[in-house]
Design a protein around this motif. Structure first.
Motif, PDB file in Angstrom:
ATOM      1  N   SER A 315      38.234  77.827  42.625  1.00 47.08           N
ATOM      2  CA  SER A 315      37.551  77.544  43.598  1.00 47.08           C
ATOM      3  C   SER A 315      38.136  77.011  44.668  1.00 47.08           C
ATOM      4  CB  SER A 315      36.244  76.879  43.212  1.00 47.08           C
ATOM      5  OG  SER A 315      35.562  77.452  42.236  1.00 47.08           O
ATOM      6  N   VAL A 316      38.275  77.399  46.188  1.00 48.19           N
ATOM      7  CA  VAL A 316      39.088  77.022  47.172  1.00 48.19           C
ATOM      8  C   VAL A 316      38.356  76.668  48.189  1.00 48.19           C
ATOM      9  CG1 VAL A 316      40.821  77.353  48.729  1.00 48.19           C
ATOM     10  CG2 VAL A 316      40.817  78.113  46.235  1.00 48.19           C
ATOM     11  N   ILE A 317      38.381  75.492  48.785  1.00 48.93           N
ATOM     12  CA  ILE A 317      37.498  75.161  50.264  1.00 48.93           C
ATOM     13  C   ILE A 317      38.562  74.475  51.066  1.00 48.93           C
ATOM     14  CG2 ILE A 317      35.793  73.690  51.161  1.00 48.93           C
ATOM     15  CD1 ILE A 317      34.416  73.617  48.678  1.00 48.93           C
ATOM     16  N   ARG A 318      38.534  75.310  52.399  1.00 52.73           N
ATOM     17  CA  ARG A 318      39.714  74.951  53.341  1.00 52.73           C
ATOM     18  C   ARG A 318      38.851  74.792  54.430  1.00 52.73           C
ATOM     19  NH1 ARG A 318      43.668  77.500  49.860  1.00 52.73           N
ATOM     20  NH2 ARG A 318      44.920  75.852  49.076  1.00 52.73           N
ATOM     21  N   ARG A 319      38.931  73.642  55.172  1.00 59.51           N
ATOM     22  CA  ARG A 319      38.486  73.634  56.637  1.00 59.51           C
ATOM     23  C   ARG A 319      39.459  72.729  57.589  1.00 59.51           C
ATOM     24  NH1 ARG A 319      34.476  70.472  57.869  1.00 59.51           N
ATOM     25  NH2 ARG A 319      34.050  69.405  55.759  1.00 59.51           N
ATOM     26  N   GLY A 320      39.820  73.004  58.409  1.00 61.14           N
ATOM     27  CA  GLY A 320      40.933  72.278  59.288  1.00 61.14           C
ATOM     28  C   GLY A 320      42.217  72.406  58.606  1.00 61.14           C
ATOM     29  N   TYR A 489      30.003  62.334  52.505  1.00 57.11           N
ATOM     30  CA  TYR A 489      30.451  61.666  53.599  1.00 57.11           C
ATOM     31  C   TYR A 489      30.997  62.570  54.620  1.00 57.11           C
ATOM     32  CZ  TYR A 489      30.573  57.700  50.180  1.00 57.11           C
ATOM     33  OH  TYR A 489      30.242  57.057  49.569  1.00 57.11           O
ATOM     34  N   ARG A 490      31.051  62.290  55.818  1.00 56.85           N
ATOM     35  CA  ARG A 490      31.561  63.351  56.811  1.00 56.85           C
ATOM     36  C   ARG A 490      33.169  63.377  56.802  1.00 56.85           C
ATOM     37  NH1 ARG A 490      30.309  59.668  60.242  1.00 56.85           N
ATOM     38  NH2 ARG A 490      28.047  60.022  60.179  1.00 56.85           N
ATOM     39  N   VAL A 491      33.622  64.518  56.690  1.00 59.05           N
ATOM     40  CA  VAL A 491      35.081  64.630  56.580  1.00 59.05           C
ATOM     41  C   VAL A 491      35.368  66.004  57.591  1.00 59.05           C
ATOM     42  CG1 VAL A 491      37.224  64.832  55.194  1.00 59.05           C
ATOM     43  CG2 VAL A 491      35.085  63.539  54.248  1.00 59.05           C
ATOM     44  N   HIS A 492      36.182  65.992  58.281  1.00 60.39           N
ATOM     45  CA  HIS A 492      36.507  67.102  59.336  1.00 60.39           C
ATOM     46  C   HIS A 492      37.622  67.940  58.668  1.00 60.39           C
ATOM     47  CE1 HIS A 492      33.894  65.369  62.212  1.00 60.39           C
ATOM     48  NE2 HIS A 492      34.589  64.048  62.093  1.00 60.39           N
ATOM     49  N   HIS A 493      38.328  67.582  57.803  1.00 56.40           N
ATOM     50  CA  HIS A 493      39.634  68.258  57.457  1.00 56.40           C
ATOM     51  C   HIS A 493      39.433  68.069  55.781  1.00 56.40           C
ATOM     52  CE1 HIS A 493      41.360  68.624  61.263  1.00 56.40           C
ATOM     53  NE2 HIS A 493      41.125  67.280  61.576  1.00 56.40           N
ATOM     54  N   VAL A 494      39.321  69.338  55.249  1.00 56.27           N
ATOM     55  CA  VAL A 494      39.256  69.660  53.923  1.00 56.27           C
ATOM     56  C   VAL A 494      39.990  70.605  53.033  1.00 56.27           C
ATOM     57  CG1 VAL A 494      37.469  69.967  51.927  1.00 56.27           C
ATOM     58  CG2 VAL A 494      36.667  68.870  54.087  1.00 56.27           C
ATOM     59  N   ASP A 495      40.734  70.207  51.833  1.00 52.31           N
ATOM     60  CA  ASP A 495      41.580  71.001  51.292  1.00 52.31           C
ATOM     61  C   ASP A 495      41.621  70.784  49.712  1.00 52.31           C
ATOM     62  OD1 ASP A 495      43.727  72.621  49.919  1.00 52.31           O
ATOM     63  OD2 ASP A 495      45.013  71.929  51.337  1.00 52.31           O
ATOM     64  N   ILE A 496      40.758  71.601  49.242  1.00 52.67           N
ATOM     65  CA  ILE A 496      40.168  71.472  47.866  1.00 52.67           C
ATOM     66  C   ILE A 496      40.459  72.745  46.988  1.00 52.67           C
ATOM     67  CG2 ILE A 496      38.415  70.843  46.287  1.00 52.67           C
ATOM     68  CD1 ILE A 496      37.113  69.374  48.691  1.00 52.67           C
ATOM     69  N   GLU A 497      41.108  72.390  45.750  1.00 58.94           N
ATOM     70  CA  GLU A 497      41.064  73.759  44.747  1.00 58.94           C
ATOM     71  C   GLU A 497      40.683  73.189  43.499  1.00 58.94           C
ATOM     72  OE1 GLU A 497      45.038  75.440  44.568  1.00 58.94           O
ATOM     73  OE2 GLU A 497      45.193  75.792  46.883  1.00 58.94           O
ATOM     74  N   ALA A 498      40.150  73.948  42.831  1.00 58.90           N
ATOM     75  CA  ALA A 498      39.382  73.547  41.648  1.00 58.90           C
ATOM     76  C   ALA A 498      39.681  74.776  40.525  1.00 58.90           C
ATOM     77  CB  ALA A 498      38.155  73.078  41.411  1.00 58.90           C
ATOM     78  N   VAL A 499      40.420  74.450  39.455  1.00 59.06           N
ATOM     79  CA  VAL A 499      40.334  75.526  38.269  1.00 59.06           C
ATOM     80  C   VAL A 499      39.617  75.144  36.997  1.00 59.06           C
ATOM     81  CG1 VAL A 499      42.263  76.653  37.009  1.00 59.06           C
ATOM     82  CG2 VAL A 499      42.712  76.095  39.280  1.00 59.06           C
ATOM     83  N   LEU A 714      30.643  80.457  48.087  1.00 56.63           N
ATOM     84  CA  LEU A 714      31.655  79.361  48.545  1.00 56.63           C
ATOM     85  C   LEU A 714      33.048  80.165  49.078  1.00 56.63           C
ATOM     86  CD1 LEU A 714      32.267  76.381  48.208  1.00 56.63           C
ATOM     87  CD2 LEU A 714      33.619  77.099  46.158  1.00 56.63           C
ATOM     88  N   GLY A 715      33.053  79.923  50.131  1.00 52.28           N
ATOM     89  CA  GLY A 715      34.419  80.477  50.858  1.00 52.28           C
ATOM     90  C   GLY A 715      33.927  81.622  51.469  1.00 52.28           C
ATOM     91  N   ASP A 716      33.097  82.028  51.498  1.00 52.55           N
ATOM     92  CA  ASP A 716      32.734  83.664  52.107  1.00 52.55           C
ATOM     93  C   ASP A 716      32.893  83.537  53.835  1.00 52.55           C
ATOM     94  OD1 ASP A 716      31.768  85.989  53.145  1.00 52.55           O
ATOM     95  OD2 ASP A 716      29.737  85.883  52.037  1.00 52.55           O
ATOM     96  N   ALA A 717      33.925  84.026  54.308  1.00 55.20           N
ATOM     97  CA  ALA A 717      34.188  84.124  55.577  1.00 55.20           C
ATOM     98  C   ALA A 717      33.640  85.006  56.285  1.00 55.20           C
ATOM     99  CB  ALA A 717      35.987  84.119  55.795  1.00 55.20           C
ATOM    100  N   SER A 718      33.015  85.938  55.891  1.00 56.48           N
ATOM    101  CA  SER A 718      32.144  86.833  56.720  1.00 56.48           C
ATOM    102  C   SER A 718      30.954  86.205  57.196  1.00 56.48           C
ATOM    103  CB  SER A 718      31.955  87.994  55.747  1.00 56.48           C
ATOM    104  OG  SER A 718      30.968  87.711  54.858  1.00 56.48           O
ATOM    105  N   VAL A 719      30.417  85.234  56.665  1.00 53.04           N
ATOM    106  CA  VAL A 719      29.040  84.801  57.223  1.00 53.04           C
ATOM    107  C   VAL A 719      29.140  83.951  58.403  1.00 53.04           C
ATOM    108  CG1 VAL A 719      27.953  84.780  54.976  1.00 53.04           C
ATOM    109  CG2 VAL A 719      29.149  82.679  55.725  1.00 53.04           C
ATOM    110  N   LYS A 720      28.167  84.264  59.123  1.00 51.74           N
ATOM    111  CA  LYS A 720      28.350  83.299  60.646  1.00 51.74           C
ATOM    112  C   LYS A 720      27.547  81.816  60.475  1.00 51.74           C
ATOM    113  CE  LYS A 720      27.319  87.505  63.407  1.00 51.74           C
ATOM    114  NZ  LYS A 720      26.416  87.826  64.478  1.00 51.74           N
ATOM    115  N   LYS A 721      26.688  81.837  59.432  1.00 43.01           N
ATOM    116  CA  LYS A 721      26.235  80.235  59.015  1.00 43.01           C
ATOM    117  C   LYS A 721      26.220  80.172  57.780  1.00 43.01           C
ATOM    118  CE  LYS A 721      21.902  77.662  59.278  1.00 43.01           C
ATOM    119  NZ  LYS A 721      20.504  77.775  59.701  1.00 43.01           N
TER     120      LYS A 721
END
Length: 877
Positions: A315-320, A489-499, A714-721
């Motif tokens: 699972s991967v989450i990247r923002r900013g 918590y409010r975090v603007h830049h996120v880089d998470i990988e979970a295996v 999670l991580g679906d870039a095709s959705v607007k919201k």
């Protein structure tokens, strides 16, 4: 061997086997079922307590022949007035949840009060030290025993609450029968001609089954069937998400963990069934097990499971841009955190009963967390149509996620098919621990930054979780851990990988908190470390960073409603600073937990209200009662809408209607089933408003199916919201230590949306804190070569009543618009922040920042009476 016992005032004679326990004599020969089997022969849970010549004895650890000529008293034999007082007190105090442990505790209370009519709370806690409760946290059990003592002194006690409207502490459904051991669990159920089942499990974590000889077992008198992989008529492999778990390991295949089933026996009695298992000759070729999840996912590692490669899910989450933000941050902390494998330790071991019924069909009585998933998997296993398999939930003695996966349902059903007779098959405590999935051990690498004022800038995290030999829902646990890795918590830049990785360790799947407890421990530690760098205390750095409406959650979801974490933080402020002013070591942590699985999964709430001939209303739903109080809450929703008394409704969970909703997981049953009950009740109310009486509505079915399908993967870039979850629960907890470093008090403020039943709600949180403290300090299930080091309850480390500190629960209501009457789930959030708060308090006490659970080297852990596991820790995994 003949034994004569004066049982509940009546002289009874029994022919008992050599070494037979008093518990087995009572349950199987005398038909007395209030004493329960939670750990036989350990005598460490107290569920089997009886009075022998007036003295309390754990009957599972007492040989039947040793009570020859003595008096034995169970709850069935105490005076009727005392029974009524006991039942009423536990109902009034909300002093029970699943109820499995309560009959033993109630009998202990009688013995205590007979000697001491006015015991203190400390004396009560000491008296029940031999008893384990996994649900309540003991607070309300002690309350109930105080009420019993009061009533027996002739003083009045309150009546159970009959008001079933939302917001009232309505009496738990069947609480009085549960308190007296009168409501049956699966292991209490019997049928004419019933056979008893037993399993043979693999002794090795990884080994090829070369040969299997069952001839000696089949020849044993009293054995009616021996089942192996060759007897399975349908699909032998099953699973919740992947069909990667065999109901039996076949000759020529690998056993992949020490919980794998090799064979099953049905016999006239349990002793014969287990003797037959011991006669089965299995020949194994031992193979080197894969035990380290990090090595498991390296190139060239042996493949653990043929259905999937060793990376179960990533699972991967990247923002900013987290790397750039960390580089520009005023302060950065980095470190490694590790959490342990945890045993659910529900008090009722797994058990199922299957019986043939008319038309070649089968009935299955199960304690599973999703009876329609059980039905689907068992029907495929047997090669039969789902509609030919009737499944009914028997509300279980605790689960906490550990009864989502199949345990003995398929093997029990197969034995019933092979013999044409009813079969009941239950596990011993050791078998239970070996077989069902655990809480994931997760290693976590974190880097977290903030600006000069302590406002968070970025989180970068890498997580690896040990999912063991089978998928269960392990991939989703790591997905959830990733999604909650930034905490509330409010975090603007996120880089998470979970295996999530396969290994040959015991499987790991759902357990209360579902991965969020693990990342919370790490993230809260990072907050504390940053606070020191900035010069803030634990409260202030959290106040500057907690989420509010309009903020973005870790996954990218904009939170637009019911965000109560700031209110929970404010609710504990005075307690936090009062402890600091008094010179106490104090820690604080915040947490959040999704309500509803979400992440793009379509979810359902389904209900049927049926007006019966006796003018009661059957309330059918698809989710499981496992002590959390779901059936009571659903009755309250129905009563609130219709205006009818709560006593009219009879909640049920079976396959009479097609109400499959999946597993009772993700803190979603109240949220979604509640919506369906409200909708169905609206239709009943409309019929009544049109002038119909209940008698005129007999046979009518009022139905509602509510689908929730607006969450995004999670991580679906095709959705607007982005909307990864329907709702969230929030909490802040404060841990205060005394002058010796022992936990003195926990203050827990929880945003519950709407407290539908305040007594049950606070009880859920108290019980979760009990589990959270064990997680923080004493609980673990390490393995050597894939086998748990110990199966003893005290070694495993669940806390006893005397270990528990004072617990103050503050209910915060921030209504959830998508929940029934504003409610949302509270079952899991209660232990999410606990370990972080304890770690912070310990650092203030002795200056040591602990990053590995359990924190057994701490003074808080050393003050506990459990968790003294011995052995060479360098060999533990």
């Amino acid at each position: 061997m003949s034994v004569e016992i004066k049982l509940n005032g009546e002289v009874r004679k029994f022919d008992v086997a050599q070494g037979e326990s008093l518990l087995d004599t009572l349950r199987e020969r005398a038909g007395v079922t209030s004493p329960k089997d939670g750990c036989q022969p350990q005598g460490q849970c107290g569920c089997c307590l009886v009075l022998v010549d007036g003295q309390p004895k754990t009957s599972c650890a007492t040989d039947a022949h040793k009570v020859h000529g003595k008096s034995v008293t169970t709850l069935e034999g105490i005076p009727e007035q005392e029974r009524a007082i006991t039942a009423k007190a536990f109902a009034v105090a909300a002093g029970l949840q699943c109820g499995f442990c309560i009959p033993g505790i109630a009998l202990r209370a009688k013995h205590l009060i007979d000697k001491n009519p006015n015991p203190t709370r400390e004396e009560i806690a000491k008296a029940i030290d031999g008893h384990l409760c996994r649900c309540t946290g003991y607070v309300k059990i002690v309350d109930a025993i105080e009420l019993i003592a009061k009533a027996r002194r002739g003083e009045p006690i309150p009546e159970p609450v009959a008001d079933a409207h939302v917001g009232a502490s309505f009496e738990r459904y069947k609480s009085q029968e549960l308190a007296l051991g009168m409501r049956p669990f699966v292991a209490d159920m019997k049928r004419d001609g019933m056979l008893h089942g037993a399993l043979m499990l693999s002794p090795h974590a990884r080994a090829k089954l070369v040969a299997l000889d069952i001839s000696k077992a089949k020849a044993l008198p009293g054995v009616r069937a021996v089942a192996t992989a060759a007897d399975v008529p349908g699909e032998r492999w099953y699973g919740l998400l992947y069909d990667d778990w065999p109901g039996f390991v076949a000759v020529g295949e690998e056993a992949r963990c020490v919980g794998d089933v090799i064979a099953a026996v049905a016999a006239d009695d349990l002793r014969t069934a287990r003797a037959a298992v011991a006669l089965i000759e299995a020949t194994f070729e031992r193979l080197a097990p894969v035990l380290d999840p990090k090595r498991s996912i390296e190139p060239g590692a042996p493949r653990v499971n043929p259905a999937h490669d060793n990376v179960l899910q990533r699972s991967v989450i990247r923002r900013g841009d987290a790397d750039e933000a960390l580089a520009k941050s005023a302060h950065v902390v980095s470190g490694s955190w590790a959490t342990q494998r945890i045993e659910h330790l529900f008090l009722e071991p797994e058990c199922a009963l299957a019986e043939p019924i008319e038309g070649g069909k089968l009935a299955l009585f199960t304690q599973g967390q999703g009876i329609f998933d059980d039905r689907r998997q068992v029907a495929r296993f047997l090669g039969m149509k789902e509609e030919d398999l009737y499944v009914e939930l028997v509300p279980n003695g605790g689960a906490f996620g550990g009864k989502e996966d199949m345990s003995v349902q398929a093997q029990t059903a197969l034995l019933a098919r092979l013999t044409g007779r009813p079969v009941r098959l239950g596990l011993t405590r050791e078998e239970s621990i070996r077989l069902h999935p655990k809480r994931h051990p997760i290693t976590m690498e974190y880097s977290v930054g903030c600006d000069a004022e302590g406002r968070l800038t970025a989180v970068k995290a890498r997580l690896v979780g040990d999912s063991g030999a089978y998928a269960s829902v392990g991939g989703k646990v790591l997905e959830r851990a990733a999604g909650h890795a930034c905490g509330p918590y409010r975090v603007h830049h996120v880089d998470i990988e979970a295996v999530a990785a396969y290994t040959n360790n015991p499987p790991c799947g759902a357990m209360r908190g579902f991965g969020v407890n693990q990342t919370s421990f790490a993230m809260e530690g990072c907050l504390d470390l940053l606070a020191k760098k900035v010069g803030l205390d634990g409260y202030e750095i959290r106040a500057r960073n907690v989420l509010v409406v309009g903020d973005v959650f870790s996954t990218g979801q904009v939170l637009d409603k019911s965000v109560g974490v700031k209110k929970t933080l404010e609710a504990v402020k005075d307690s936090y600073y009062a402890a600091k002013k008094a010179g106490k070591a104090v820690g604080i942590a915040c947490g959040l937990k999704n309500s509803g699985i979400g992440n793009g999964v379509a979810e359902w709430g389904k209900c049927r209200l049926v007006v019966e001939d006796d003018l009661t209303i059957s309330l059918y739903n698809g989710y499981t009662e496992m002590g959390q109080g779901l059936l009571t809450i659903l009755v309250q929703f129905a009563s609130e809408v219709t205006g009818l008394p709560g006593a009219v409704f009879r909640p049920k969970v079976d396959s009479t209607f097609a109400l499959g909703c999946g597993q009772t997981t993700g803190s979603r049953a109240t949220l979604f089933s509640g919506r369906a009950v409200k909708s169905a009740a609206d239709k009943l109310r409309a019929a009544l408003a049109e002038g119909a009486s209940l008698s005129e509505l007999v046979g009518e079915v009022f139905a509602a199916d509510e689908v929730i399908d607006d969450t995004t993967a999670l991580g679906d870039a095709s959705v607007k919201k982005i909307k990864t979850h329907t709702a969230f629960g929030y909490a802040t907890q404060v841990c205060v230590l005394d002058e010796t470093g022992r936990v003195e008090k926990i203050v827990a403020a929880h945003d519950v949306g709407r407290a539908v039943n305040p007594a049950l709600c606070t009880g859920q949180i108290e019980g979760a804190i009990h589990m959270g403290l064990g997680y923080a300090l004493t609980e673990e299930l390490p393995c050597v070569d894939g086998m748990p080091v110990s199966f003893k309850l005290r070694d495993i480390g669940a806390l006893r009543a005397r270990d528990m500190p004072e617990v103050e629960v503050i209910l915060v209501e921030e209504p959830e618009p998508e929940g029934p009457f504003g409610a949302k789930g509270v079952g899991e959030i209660g232990l999410v922040p606990t370990a972080g708060a304890v770690a912070g308090a310990l650092e203030m006490f002795d200056g040591v920042r602990r990053t590995t659970l359990p924190m057994k080297d701490s003074p808080a852990a050393k003050a506990m009476s459990v968790g003294r596991l011995k052995g060479d820790r360098s060999t533990f995994r």
